[in-house]
Design a protein around this motif. Structure first.
Motif, PDB file in Angstrom:
ATOM      1  N   LEU A 102       0.713  -1.241  -0.089  1.00  0.00           N
ATOM      2  CA  LEU A 102      -0.055   0.050  -0.093  1.00  0.00           C
ATOM      3  C   LEU A 102       0.791   1.243   0.022  1.00  0.00           C
ATOM      4  CD1 LEU A 102      -2.850  -0.941   2.532  1.00  0.00           C
ATOM      5  CD2 LEU A 102      -3.144  -0.654   0.045  1.00  0.00           C
ATOM      6  N   GLN A 103       1.900   1.221   0.594  1.00  0.00           N
ATOM      7  CA  GLN A 103       2.968   2.276   1.007  1.00  0.00           C
ATOM      8  C   GLN A 103       3.562   2.545  -0.522  1.00  0.00           C
ATOM      9  OE1 GLN A 103       5.223   0.996   4.243  1.00  0.00           O
ATOM     10  NE2 GLN A 103       4.102   2.140   5.648  1.00  0.00           N
ATOM     11  N   LEU A 104       4.053   1.468  -0.831  1.00  0.00           N
ATOM     12  CA  LEU A 104       4.579   1.686  -2.379  1.00  0.00           C
ATOM     13  C   LEU A 104       3.701   2.205  -3.480  1.00  0.00           C
ATOM     14  CD1 LEU A 104       6.767   0.747  -4.697  1.00  0.00           C
ATOM     15  CD2 LEU A 104       5.690  -1.415  -4.504  1.00  0.00           C
ATOM     16  N   ARG A 105       2.493   1.889  -3.361  1.00  0.00           N
ATOM     17  CA  ARG A 105       1.354   2.338  -4.452  1.00  0.00           C
ATOM     18  C   ARG A 105       1.358   3.872  -4.136  1.00  0.00           C
ATOM     19  NH1 ARG A 105      -1.865  -2.598  -2.732  1.00  0.00           N
ATOM     20  NH2 ARG A 105      -0.930  -4.275  -4.316  1.00  0.00           N
ATOM     21  N   GLU A 106       1.118   4.353  -3.085  1.00  0.00           N
ATOM     22  CA  GLU A 106       0.963   5.676  -2.590  1.00  0.00           C
ATOM     23  C   GLU A 106       2.231   6.298  -3.183  1.00  0.00           C
ATOM     24  OE1 GLU A 106      -1.553   7.470  -1.608  1.00  0.00           O
ATOM     25  OE2 GLU A 106      -2.638   5.635  -1.725  1.00  0.00           O
ATOM     26  N   ALA A 107       3.215   6.014  -2.779  1.00  0.00           N
ATOM     27  CA  ALA A 107       4.851   6.498  -3.330  1.00  0.00           C
ATOM     28  C   ALA A 107       4.921   6.726  -4.938  1.00  0.00           C
ATOM     29  CB  ALA A 107       5.777   5.803  -2.558  1.00  0.00           C
ATOM     30  N   LEU A 108       4.507   5.465  -5.500  1.00  0.00           N
ATOM     31  CA  LEU A 108       4.555   5.592  -6.941  1.00  0.00           C
ATOM     32  C   LEU A 108       3.724   6.778  -7.594  1.00  0.00           C
ATOM     33  CD1 LEU A 108       4.430   1.806  -7.969  1.00  0.00           C
ATOM     34  CD2 LEU A 108       6.506   3.408  -8.068  1.00  0.00           C
ATOM     35  N   ARG A 109       2.384   6.901  -6.675  1.00  0.00           N
ATOM     36  CA  ARG A 109       1.737   8.008  -7.255  1.00  0.00           C
ATOM     37  C   ARG A 109       1.935   9.468  -6.827  1.00  0.00           C
ATOM     38  NH1 ARG A 109      -2.976   4.436  -6.182  1.00  0.00           N
ATOM     39  NH2 ARG A 109      -2.887   4.843  -3.882  1.00  0.00           N
ATOM     40  N   ARG A 110       3.160   9.507  -5.954  1.00  0.00           N
ATOM     41  CA  ARG A 110       3.927  10.867  -5.696  1.00  0.00           C
ATOM     42  C   ARG A 110       4.830  10.979  -6.451  1.00  0.00           C
ATOM     43  NH1 ARG A 110       2.992   8.919  -0.331  1.00  0.00           N
ATOM     44  NH2 ARG A 110       5.284   8.518   0.040  1.00  0.00           N
ATOM     45  N   GLY A 111       5.310  10.050  -7.186  1.00  0.00           N
ATOM     46  CA  GLY A 111       6.561  10.283  -8.216  1.00  0.00           C
ATOM     47  C   GLY A 111       7.504   9.348  -8.032  1.00  0.00           C
ATOM     48  N   LEU A 112       7.752   8.190  -7.194  1.00  0.00           N
ATOM     49  CA  LEU A 112       8.905   7.546  -6.765  1.00  0.00           C
ATOM     50  C   LEU A 112       8.769   6.495  -8.327  1.00  0.00           C
ATOM     51  CD1 LEU A 112      10.977   6.115  -4.991  1.00  0.00           C
ATOM     52  CD2 LEU A 112       9.119   4.615  -4.189  1.00  0.00           C
ATOM     53  N   GLN A 113      10.110   6.432  -8.532  1.00  0.00           N
ATOM     54  CA  GLN A 113      10.439   5.819  -9.847  1.00  0.00           C
ATOM     55  C   GLN A 113      11.644   4.764  -9.690  1.00  0.00           C
ATOM     56  OE1 GLN A 113       9.206   6.282 -13.413  1.00  0.00           O
ATOM     57  NE2 GLN A 113       7.741   6.315 -11.932  1.00  0.00           N
ATOM     58  N   LEU A 114      12.248   4.680  -8.324  1.00  0.00           N
ATOM     59  CA  LEU A 114      13.525   3.904  -8.359  1.00  0.00           C
ATOM     60  C   LEU A 114      13.248   3.175  -6.876  1.00  0.00           C
ATOM     61  CD1 LEU A 114      16.174   2.731  -9.270  1.00  0.00           C
ATOM     62  CD2 LEU A 114      17.212   4.684  -8.220  1.00  0.00           C
ATOM     63  N   VAL A 115      13.372   1.722  -6.968  1.00  0.00           N
ATOM     64  CA  VAL A 115      12.723   0.948  -5.722  1.00  0.00           C
ATOM     65  C   VAL A 115      14.087  -0.078  -5.504  1.00  0.00           C
ATOM     66  CG1 VAL A 115      11.222  -0.531  -4.382  1.00  0.00           C
ATOM     67  CG2 VAL A 115      10.235   1.425  -5.733  1.00  0.00           C
ATOM     68  N   GLN A 116      14.429  -0.197  -4.271  1.00  0.00           N
ATOM     69  CA  GLN A 116      15.396  -1.255  -3.846  1.00  0.00           C
ATOM     70  C   GLN A 116      14.652  -2.081  -2.894  1.00  0.00           C
ATOM     71  OE1 GLN A 116      19.038  -1.899  -0.823  1.00  0.00           O
ATOM     72  NE2 GLN A 116      19.271   0.009  -2.132  1.00  0.00           N
TER      73      GLN A 116
END
Length: 313
Positions: free
Chosen positions: A149-163
């Motif tokens: 859920l946190q990931l989806r919210e962050a992607l909506r805020r513009g996150l584009q690189l995840v480890q």
């Protein structure tokens, strides 16, 4: 015979839409017709930032308002060895004009690249394609459902690189979680790296992130398209360069709950460690998106966040 090194200030002039400016070398110059990042020679005793501002005013008629120091790369041509001090210019006055008879073009990393590119500049394009903030997962702590859920919210805020860093999960849970993360991030147009598990990274077709102990024990770069590492000191930074990695995370810069016994290095030491460094560096440790400007002023490519990526800033 050792060639004299020519210091050059090079500008990645970036518009808000992600495009950047390239210039074509005019007739009569060495490598005429090749495309490059604007800039020019640093005069003796001249600070690089001042040289950058002077060159852009003379070549393009613009005045720099905000430029971040970025990476420094050395390249040997048959006629000279150049040390390119790249800066990312994000704010300026005036419209770029070809004052030296050079052609100009706005380019994006996701478009077919103009050709031919000046050899010293071409490798920079891969680094330029990386986002400036990176999120590190901690589903082992928050739970898989909450982490997604946190990931989806962050992607909506513009996150584009995840480890994906999940050593606290069992093997099956880690693989399942990683698969879900890759699906979500790729659907949003982003990129994923797996921490410390080359086989999982290869099987999912994503990048690998090496912990510092893996970095120092490696004898060669893993055979994978994108590879990064965690660094905490000068020796590890040098090792990452020797292995030909794509980027590094350096820290902890500030105190962090995930490593309560670690001593924070602070911004001054962080900046000193990466001065004239050839790889993009993410500041790690206690980071939030709000620290991005400070990180970039200190020479970082961006910020890497464990908790900060998942909490609205």
């Amino acid at each position: 015979m050792t060639q004299f090194v020519v210091d050059v200030a090079a500008a990645v002039i970036e518009r808000p839409d992600g495009s950047f400016l390239l210039a074509q070398r005019p007739p009569g110059k060495v490598y005429e017709g090749f495309w490059e990042f604007p800039g020019g020679k640093v005069e003796a005793g001249e600070p690089v930032a001042r040289a950058l501002a002077r060159e852009l005013h003379e070549e393009l008629g613009i005045d720099v308002e905000l430029a971040y120091p970025w990476i420094t790369r050395v390249y040997s041509y048959p006629h000279a060895t150049v040390r390119l001090h790249f800066h990312r210019v994000v704010r300026w006055r005036g419209d770029p004009s070809p004052l030296e008879r050079q052609a100009l073009a706005w380019q994006r990393c996701d478009e077919s690249m103009l050709s031919p590119m000046l050899p010293a500049n071409a490798p920079v394009l891969k680094a330029l394609a990386m986002p400036t903030w990176l999120g590190i997962t901690h589903a082992w702590e928050s739970g898989i459902s909450a982490a997604l859920l946190q990931l989806r919210e962050a992607l909506r805020r513009g996150l584009q690189l995840v480890q994906v860093r999940e050593k606290g999960l069992d093997t099956a849970s880690r693989r399942n979680f990683a698969q879900q993360v890759v699906g979500e991030v790729h659907a949003a147009g982003g990129r994923v790296a797996i921490n410390g598990d080359l086989q999982l990274a290869l099987s999912l077709g994503v990048g690998l992130h090496m912990p510092a102990h893996d970095l120092m024990s490696a004898t060669s770069r893993p055979d994978i398209e994108w590879c990064s590492a965690s660094c905490h000191d000068e020796a590890q930074l040098k090792r990452a360069v020797a292995l030909g990695l794509d980027y590094v995370l350096l820290g902890p810069v500030l105190p962090t709950p995930s490593h309560p016994g670690s001593t924070a290095i602070g911004w001054q030491k962080f900046s000193g460690l990466i001065q004239a460094y050839p790889l993009p560096v993410f500041a790690l440790g206690g980071m939030r998106v709000a620290h991005l400007d400070m990180a970039r002023q200190s020479g970082a490519h961006g910020v890497a966040m464990l908790r900060g990526a998942w909490e609205p800033d």
